[in-house]
Design a protein around this motif. Structure first.
Motif, PDB file in Angstrom:
ATOM      1  N   UNK A  62       0.835  -1.205   0.000  1.00 19.21           N
ATOM      2  CA  UNK A  62       0.000   0.000   0.000  1.00 19.21           C
ATOM      3  C   UNK A  62       0.869   1.255   0.000  1.00 19.21           C
ATOM      4  N   UNK A  63       1.926   1.246   0.791  1.00 21.32           N
ATOM      5  CA  UNK A  63       2.808   2.413   0.876  1.00 21.32           C
ATOM      6  C   UNK A  63       3.568   2.642  -0.425  1.00 21.32           C
ATOM      7  N   UNK A  64       4.282   1.625  -0.889  1.00 18.44           N
ATOM      8  CA  UNK A  64       5.202   1.799  -2.011  1.00 18.44           C
ATOM      9  C   UNK A  64       4.502   1.816  -3.366  1.00 18.44           C
ATOM     10  N   UNK A  65       3.383   1.140  -3.465  1.00 16.19           N
ATOM     11  CA  UNK A  65       2.731   1.010  -4.769  1.00 16.19           C
ATOM     12  C   UNK A  65       1.506   1.906  -4.919  1.00 16.19           C
ATOM     13  N   UNK A  66       0.917   2.333  -3.793  1.00 14.48           N
ATOM     14  CA  UNK A  66      -0.340   3.078  -3.888  1.00 14.48           C
ATOM     15  C   UNK A  66      -0.296   4.464  -3.253  1.00 14.48           C
ATOM     16  N   UNK A  67       0.575   4.700  -2.276  1.00 13.76           N
ATOM     17  CA  UNK A  67       0.543   5.966  -1.552  1.00 13.76           C
ATOM     18  C   UNK A  67       1.598   6.968  -2.006  1.00 13.76           C
ATOM     19  N   UNK A  68       2.856   6.574  -1.965  1.00 17.43           N
ATOM     20  CA  UNK A  68       3.936   7.553  -2.080  1.00 17.43           C
ATOM     21  C   UNK A  68       3.866   8.380  -3.357  1.00 17.43           C
ATOM     22  N   UNK A  69       3.549   7.764  -4.488  1.00 16.64           N
ATOM     23  CA  UNK A  69       3.558   8.523  -5.743  1.00 16.64           C
ATOM     24  C   UNK A  69       2.442   9.565  -5.801  1.00 16.64           C
ATOM     25  N   UNK A  70       1.476   9.483  -4.901  1.00 17.34           N
ATOM     26  CA  UNK A  70       0.420  10.492  -4.859  1.00 17.34           C
ATOM     27  C   UNK A  70       0.882  11.776  -4.176  1.00 17.34           C
ATOM     28  N   UNK A  71       1.907  11.681  -3.339  1.00 18.63           N
ATOM     29  CA  UNK A  71       2.213  12.787  -2.437  1.00 18.63           C
ATOM     30  C   UNK A  71       3.604  13.387  -2.573  1.00 18.63           C
ATOM     31  N   UNK A  72       4.607  12.591  -2.892  1.00 26.64           N
ATOM     32  CA  UNK A  72       5.978  13.086  -2.761  1.00 26.64           C
ATOM     33  C   UNK A  72       6.556  13.493  -4.106  1.00 26.64           C
ATOM     34  N   UNK A 110      10.492  -4.977  -0.382  1.00 22.37           N
ATOM     35  CA  UNK A 110      10.932  -3.582  -0.379  1.00 22.37           C
ATOM     36  C   UNK A 110      11.863  -3.302  -1.542  1.00 22.37           C
ATOM     37  N   UNK A 111      12.742  -4.246  -1.842  1.00 23.95           N
ATOM     38  CA  UNK A 111      13.691  -4.045  -2.940  1.00 23.95           C
ATOM     39  C   UNK A 111      12.962  -3.884  -4.272  1.00 23.95           C
ATOM     40  N   UNK A 112      12.073  -4.824  -4.598  1.00 25.86           N
ATOM     41  CA  UNK A 112      11.480  -4.749  -5.939  1.00 25.86           C
ATOM     42  C   UNK A 112      10.368  -3.713  -6.027  1.00 25.86           C
ATOM     43  N   UNK A 113       9.593  -3.545  -4.965  1.00 25.88           N
ATOM     44  CA  UNK A 113       8.554  -2.518  -5.012  1.00 25.88           C
ATOM     45  C   UNK A 113       9.162  -1.120  -4.940  1.00 25.88           C
ATOM     46  N   UNK A 114      10.286  -0.995  -4.244  1.00 23.61           N
ATOM     47  CA  UNK A 114      10.989   0.283  -4.236  1.00 23.61           C
ATOM     48  C   UNK A 114      11.498   0.648  -5.616  1.00 23.61           C
ATOM     49  N   UNK A 115      11.972  -0.344  -6.364  1.00 23.00           N
ATOM     50  CA  UNK A 115      12.413  -0.089  -7.737  1.00 23.00           C
ATOM     51  C   UNK A 115      11.250   0.358  -8.615  1.00 23.00           C
ATOM     52  N   UNK A 116      10.097  -0.264  -8.444  1.00 22.42           N
ATOM     53  CA  UNK A 116       8.917   0.142  -9.218  1.00 22.42           C
ATOM     54  C   UNK A 116       8.552   1.589  -8.906  1.00 22.42           C
ATOM     55  N   UNK A 117       8.599   1.951  -7.627  1.00 20.72           N
ATOM     56  CA  UNK A 117       8.283   3.326  -7.231  1.00 20.72           C
ATOM     57  C   UNK A 117       9.228   4.317  -7.892  1.00 20.72           C
ATOM     58  N   UNK A 118      10.526   4.064  -7.767  1.00 21.30           N
ATOM     59  CA  UNK A 118      11.537   5.027  -8.212  1.00 21.30           C
ATOM     60  C   UNK A 118      11.665   5.059  -9.730  1.00 21.30           C
ATOM     61  N   UNK A 119      11.646   3.897 -10.359  1.00 25.02           N
ATOM     62  CA  UNK A 119      11.934   3.814 -11.795  1.00 25.02           C
ATOM     63  C   UNK A 119      10.693   3.864 -12.673  1.00 25.02           C
TER      64      UNK A 119
END
Length: 270
Positions: A62-72, A110-119
């Motif tokens: 929820x955090x890495x895939x659904x929340x962060x890209x809405x706000x930061x 965290x590793x792979x979902x973090x990559x999806x968030x950033x990249x």
């Protein structure tokens, strides 16, 4: 429950987590990223233990895939957000809140979902919100975003442009991948996303306050000022807090300017 927890906004233990990480020789992570991650986890409904959100696979997704890209819209390396999650995982490991299987699973996710968030997620034009978009535009034009008057002046100049010129500027903003999709429909999508993101924050703030109220009532303690007024006043306090958080994670004061002084630059009507 600590007195700090009686307030509307979360008071995270970011400083404690970073102090512990330094003592353990772990990777340094910028405090704003840690504070943002802890706040979104709490407002997203994560269970709390000893003042920290408890990570599970659904909470992490929820955090890495659904929340962060809405706000930061980070002014720096976006990998700080997954790094902040890793610190929290290591804290839970040290506190013996994770067995070996869950620890390995959370680290991998965290590793792979973090990559999806950033990249991917943070680079997609169709996932922008108005505060994120205007943060990118302001930085690209070299506006000193810590000076709200300069930000307001830039917005006034941008408002004077024709709509088509504004769409062209949106489509060329650095920091996201251009997709040629800017027009009235994209503006509508961004407006819906912006409104929805802010309302999700409001819901999280309300849930947090209701939990506090239930515990106070059970202990026979008076309600804090933020919870003691008329419901309409409480709703307004929640709405204002959500606006401030949206600004804290992009440019302080920007979300409020767009809503109150420049709504035509960030329409949310649909």
């Amino acid at each position: 429950m600590d007195d700090e927890d009686l307030h509307l906004l979360p008071r995270t233990r970011a400083a404690d987590l970073l102090e512990w990480a330094a003592e353990e020789g772990l990777e340094a992570v910028p405090e704003p990223a840690v504070r943002t991650v802890l706040t979104l986890l709490e407002l997203g409904g994560a269970r709390m233990h000893d003042g920290f959100p408890e990570l599970t696979s659904p909470v992490l997704e929820h955090l890495l895939y659904e929340q962060l890209h809405l706000y930061v819209q980070p002014d720096g390396d976006a990998r700080a957000y997954p790094a902040a999650v890793r610190l929290l995982i290591e804290w839970q490991r040290a506190a013996r809140r994770l067995n070996a299987k869950r620890l390995a699973k959370l680290r991998e996710e965290t590793d792979w979902q973090g990559e999806v968030l950033v990249d991917s997620l943070l680079l997609r034009s169709d996932l922008l919100t108005w505060p994120r978009l205007y943060t990118l535009l302001l930085r690209a034009d070299g506006v000193p975003v810590e000076d709200l008057d300069r930000v307001r002046g830039w917005l006034e100049e941008f408002r004077a442009l024709d709509v088509e010129d504004r769409f062209a500027a949106y489509g060329q903003v650095p920091g996201v991948e251009p997709d040629g999709g800017w027009g009235p429909e994209r503006a509508l999508l961004v407006g819906v996303s912006t409104d929805g993101a802010r309302r999700l924050l409001e819901q999280g703030l309300m849930r947090r306050s209701y939990r506090n109220l239930a515990e106070l009532t059970a202990r026979g303690l008076p309600m804090p000022d933020e919870l003691a007024g008329e419901f309409e006043e409480f709703e307004e306090a929640v709405a204002q807090a959500a606006i401030d958080l949206c600004g804290e994670w992009t440019v302080p004061g920007l979300a409020r300017l767009l809503l109150e002084e420049f709504p035509e630059l960030a329409p949310e009507v649909y």
